[in-house]
Design a protein around this motif. Structure first.
Motif, PDB file in Angstrom:
ATOM      1  N   GLY A  44       0.785  -1.231   0.000  1.00 36.84           N
ATOM      2  CA  GLY A  44       0.000   0.000   0.000  1.00 36.84           C
ATOM      3  C   GLY A  44       0.815   1.279   0.000  1.00 36.84           C
ATOM      4  N   ALA A  45       2.123   1.190  -0.230  1.00 36.52           N
ATOM      5  CA  ALA A  45       2.973   2.384  -0.216  1.00 36.52           C
ATOM      6  C   ALA A  45       2.564   3.333  -1.343  1.00 36.52           C
ATOM      7  CB  ALA A  45       4.435   1.998  -0.383  1.00 36.52           C
ATOM      8  N   MET A  46       2.646   4.620  -1.064  1.00 36.18           N
ATOM      9  CA  MET A  46       2.371   5.639  -2.068  1.00 36.18           C
ATOM     10  C   MET A  46       3.646   5.816  -2.899  1.00 36.18           C
ATOM     11  SD  MET A  46      -0.730   6.660  -1.467  1.00 36.18           S
ATOM     12  CE  MET A  46      -0.949   8.296  -2.101  1.00 36.18           C
ATOM     13  N   ILE A  47       3.529   5.624  -4.221  1.00 36.06           N
ATOM     14  CA  ILE A  47       4.688   5.769  -5.100  1.00 36.06           C
ATOM     15  C   ILE A  47       4.295   6.549  -6.341  1.00 36.06           C
ATOM     16  CG2 ILE A  47       5.819   3.651  -4.321  1.00 36.06           C
ATOM     17  CD1 ILE A  47       4.757   2.287  -6.863  1.00 36.06           C
ATOM     18  N   THR A  48       5.296   7.124  -6.998  1.00 35.71           N
ATOM     19  CA  THR A  48       5.035   7.773  -8.276  1.00 35.71           C
ATOM     20  C   THR A  48       4.841   6.690  -9.329  1.00 35.71           C
ATOM     21  OG1 THR A  48       7.378   7.911  -8.767  1.00 35.71           O
ATOM     22  CG2 THR A  48       6.381   9.803  -7.649  1.00 35.71           C
ATOM     23  N   MET A  49       4.163   7.025 -10.389  1.00 33.29           N
ATOM     24  CA  MET A  49       3.830   6.023 -11.396  1.00 33.29           C
ATOM     25  C   MET A  49       4.702   6.110 -12.652  1.00 33.29           C
ATOM     26  SD  MET A  49       1.625   4.207  -9.908  1.00 33.29           S
ATOM     27  CE  MET A  49       1.100   3.186 -11.261  1.00 33.29           C
ATOM     28  N   GLU A  50       5.815   6.873 -12.605  1.00 26.58           N
ATOM     29  CA  GLU A  50       6.661   6.960 -13.791  1.00 26.58           C
ATOM     30  C   GLU A  50       7.325   5.605 -14.032  1.00 26.58           C
ATOM     31  OE1 GLU A  50       9.925   7.445 -10.817  1.00 26.58           O
ATOM     32  OE2 GLU A  50       7.839   7.945 -10.854  1.00 26.58           O
ATOM     33  N   TYR A  51       7.499   5.290 -15.298  1.00 26.23           N
ATOM     34  CA  TYR A  51       8.135   4.030 -15.672  1.00 26.23           C
ATOM     35  C   TYR A  51       9.624   4.280 -15.831  1.00 26.23           C
ATOM     36  CZ  TYR A  51       9.101  -0.340 -18.029  1.00 26.23           C
ATOM     37  OH  TYR A  51       9.596  -1.572 -18.350  1.00 26.23           O
ATOM     38  N   LEU A  52      10.432   3.479 -15.188  1.00 27.66           N
ATOM     39  CA  LEU A  52      11.878   3.594 -15.290  1.00 27.66           C
ATOM     40  C   LEU A  52      12.429   2.256 -15.772  1.00 27.66           C
ATOM     41  CD1 LEU A  52      14.464   5.234 -14.781  1.00 27.66           C
ATOM     42  CD2 LEU A  52      14.417   4.413 -12.437  1.00 27.66           C
ATOM     43  N   ALA A  53      12.932   2.240 -17.013  1.00 26.88           N
ATOM     44  CA  ALA A  53      13.500   1.005 -17.564  1.00 26.88           C
ATOM     45  C   ALA A  53      14.660   0.558 -16.686  1.00 26.88           C
ATOM     46  CB  ALA A  53      13.963   1.245 -18.990  1.00 26.88           C
ATOM     47  N   GLY A  54      14.763  -0.728 -16.460  1.00 24.06           N
ATOM     48  CA  GLY A  54      15.851  -1.272 -15.652  1.00 24.06           C
ATOM     49  C   GLY A  54      15.540  -1.339 -14.168  1.00 24.06           C
ATOM     50  N   ARG A  55      14.316  -0.924 -13.775  1.00 26.49           N
ATOM     51  CA  ARG A  55      13.943  -0.975 -12.350  1.00 26.49           C
ATOM     52  C   ARG A  55      12.970  -2.125 -12.118  1.00 26.49           C
ATOM     53  NH1 ARG A  55      11.484   4.270  -9.798  1.00 26.49           N
ATOM     54  NH2 ARG A  55       9.761   3.790 -11.184  1.00 26.49           N
ATOM     55  N   LEU A  56      13.170  -2.824 -11.013  1.00 25.95           N
ATOM     56  CA  LEU A  56      12.266  -3.888 -10.583  1.00 25.95           C
ATOM     57  C   LEU A  56      11.738  -3.503  -9.216  1.00 25.95           C
ATOM     58  CD1 LEU A  56      11.288  -6.662 -11.622  1.00 25.95           C
ATOM     59  CD2 LEU A  56      13.057  -7.701 -10.210  1.00 25.95           C
ATOM     60  N   ASN A  57      10.430  -3.570  -9.045  1.00 28.71           N
ATOM     61  CA  ASN A  57       9.769  -3.191  -7.801  1.00 28.71           C
ATOM     62  C   ASN A  57       9.262  -4.426  -7.077  1.00 28.71           C
ATOM     63  OD1 ASN A  57       9.530  -0.152  -8.260  1.00 28.71           O
ATOM     64  ND2 ASN A  57       8.642  -0.977 -10.124  1.00 28.71           N
ATOM     65  N   PHE A  58       9.525  -4.465  -5.784  1.00 27.92           N
ATOM     66  CA  PHE A  58       9.011  -5.537  -4.926  1.00 27.92           C
ATOM     67  C   PHE A  58       8.060  -4.939  -3.904  1.00 27.92           C
ATOM     68  CE2 PHE A  58      13.429  -7.667  -5.276  1.00 27.92           C
ATOM     69  CZ  PHE A  58      13.050  -8.384  -6.385  1.00 27.92           C
ATOM     70  N   GLU A  59       6.924  -5.576  -3.712  1.00 27.16           N
ATOM     71  CA  GLU A  59       6.085  -5.273  -2.548  1.00 27.16           C
ATOM     72  C   GLU A  59       6.421  -6.353  -1.533  1.00 27.16           C
ATOM     73  OE1 GLU A  59       1.509  -5.786  -1.999  1.00 27.16           O
ATOM     74  OE2 GLU A  59       1.893  -3.765  -2.760  1.00 27.16           O
ATOM     75  N   VAL A  60       6.842  -5.933  -0.355  1.00 26.37           N
ATOM     76  CA  VAL A  60       7.354  -6.863   0.652  1.00 26.37           C
ATOM     77  C   VAL A  60       6.512  -6.791   1.922  1.00 26.37           C
ATOM     78  CG1 VAL A  60       9.351  -7.463   2.072  1.00 26.37           C
ATOM     79  CG2 VAL A  60       9.695  -6.621  -0.265  1.00 26.37           C
ATOM     80  N   LYS A  61       6.056  -7.954   2.363  1.00 24.37           N
ATOM     81  CA  LYS A  61       5.294  -8.048   3.613  1.00 24.37           C
ATOM     82  C   LYS A  61       5.963  -9.106   4.480  1.00 24.37           C
ATOM     83  CE  LYS A  61       0.686  -8.754   5.489  1.00 24.37           C
ATOM     84  NZ  LYS A  61      -0.709  -9.060   5.179  1.00 24.37           N
ATOM     85  N   GLU A  62       6.334  -8.713   5.694  1.00 21.96           N
ATOM     86  CA  GLU A  62       6.983  -9.617   6.654  1.00 21.96           C
ATOM     87  C   GLU A  62       8.203 -10.303   6.056  1.00 21.96           C
ATOM     88  OE1 GLU A  62       3.931 -12.167   8.228  1.00 21.96           O
ATOM     89  OE2 GLU A  62       2.780 -10.469   9.004  1.00 21.96           O
ATOM     90  N   GLY A  63       8.986  -9.545   5.268  1.00 22.58           N
ATOM     91  CA  GLY A  63      10.234 -10.056   4.716  1.00 22.58           C
ATOM     92  C   GLY A  63      10.114 -10.919   3.476  1.00 22.58           C
ATOM     93  N   VAL A  64       8.888 -11.049   2.925  1.00 22.77           N
ATOM     94  CA  VAL A  64       8.659 -11.901   1.759  1.00 22.77           C
ATOM     95  C   VAL A  64       8.060 -11.066   0.628  1.00 22.77           C
ATOM     96  CG1 VAL A  64       7.388 -13.906   0.889  1.00 22.77           C
ATOM     97  CG2 VAL A  64       8.318 -13.924   3.205  1.00 22.77           C
ATOM     98  N   VAL A  65       8.541 -11.289  -0.600  1.00 19.41           N
ATOM     99  CA  VAL A  65       8.006 -10.588  -1.762  1.00 19.41           C
ATOM    100  C   VAL A  65       6.610 -11.112  -2.060  1.00 19.41           C
ATOM    101  CG1 VAL A  65       8.321 -10.111  -4.231  1.00 19.41           C
ATOM    102  CG2 VAL A  65      10.321 -10.255  -2.719  1.00 19.41           C
ATOM    103  N   THR A  66       5.616 -10.217  -2.040  1.00 17.69           N
ATOM    104  CA  THR A  66       4.236 -10.619  -2.304  1.00 17.69           C
ATOM    105  C   THR A  66       3.754 -10.174  -3.680  1.00 17.69           C
ATOM    106  OG1 THR A  66       3.414  -8.616  -1.222  1.00 17.69           O
ATOM    107  CG2 THR A  66       3.598 -10.613   0.136  1.00 17.69           C
ATOM    108  N   ARG A  67       4.499  -9.242  -4.292  1.00 17.63           N
ATOM    109  CA  ARG A  67       4.153  -8.730  -5.620  1.00 17.63           C
ATOM    110  C   ARG A  67       5.417  -8.176  -6.246  1.00 17.63           C
ATOM    111  NH1 ARG A  67       1.424  -3.201  -6.753  1.00 17.63           N
ATOM    112  NH2 ARG A  67       1.080  -3.347  -8.974  1.00 17.63           N
ATOM    113  N   CYS A  68       5.533  -8.278  -7.568  1.00 18.63           N
ATOM    114  CA  CYS A  68       6.717  -7.783  -8.253  1.00 18.63           C
ATOM    115  C   CYS A  68       6.314  -7.282  -9.623  1.00 18.63           C
ATOM    116  CB  CYS A  68       7.736  -8.920  -8.376  1.00 18.63           C
ATOM    117  SG  CYS A  68       9.267  -8.415  -9.177  1.00 18.63           S
ATOM    118  N   TRP A  69       6.880  -6.109 -10.026  1.00 20.07           N
ATOM    119  CA  TRP A  69       6.577  -5.560 -11.351  1.00 20.07           C
ATOM    120  C   TRP A  69       7.753  -4.735 -11.858  1.00 20.07           C
ATOM    121  CZ3 TRP A  69       4.883  -3.718  -6.782  1.00 20.07           C
ATOM    122  CH2 TRP A  69       4.967  -2.362  -6.542  1.00 20.07           C
ATOM    123  N   LYS A  70       7.813  -4.606 -13.184  1.00 16.46           N
ATOM    124  CA  LYS A  70       8.873  -3.845 -13.834  1.00 16.46           C
ATOM    125  C   LYS A  70       8.550  -2.364 -13.823  1.00 16.46           C
ATOM    126  CE  LYS A  70       9.957  -7.556 -17.080  1.00 16.46           C
ATOM    127  NZ  LYS A  70      10.070  -7.909 -18.496  1.00 16.46           N
ATOM    128  N   GLY A  71       9.610  -1.547 -13.866  1.00 14.66           N
ATOM    129  CA  GLY A  71       9.454  -0.112 -14.060  1.00 14.66           C
ATOM    130  C   GLY A  71       9.461   0.668 -12.828  1.00 14.66           C
TER     131      GLY A  71
END
Length: 71
Positions: A44-71
């Motif tokens: 639920g973190a507030m983030i900007t929505m710009e796409y950045l090539a070469g970036r990988l985003n992790f949503e982490v809950k209790e030390g475990v990746v629960t979601r992952c997306w490019k940009g």
């Protein structure tokens, strides 16, 4: 006329492969596979929505990746 910029290359990697991994191991693996920027975020973190090539985003809950997306 200025040349058309070439976006940086980004790894041919499946973001879904990181879901379920520990955050530290997932970040290490992503960097080994060529991701220039790896960002870990709480759910639920507030983030900007710009796409950045070469970036990988992790949503982490209790030390475990629960979601992952490019940009």
């Amino acid at each position: 006329m200025a040349p058309i910029p070439t976006p940086p290359a980004q790894p041919q990697d499946d973001p879904d492969a990181y879901v379920g991994l520990g955050a530290e191991g997932a970040e290490r693996q992503a960097r080994e596979r060529g991701w220039s920027t790896v960002r870990s975020l709480p759910p639920g973190a507030m983030i900007t929505m710009e796409y950045l090539a070469g970036r990988l985003n992790f949503e982490v809950k209790e030390g475990v990746v629960t979601r992952c997306w490019k940009g």
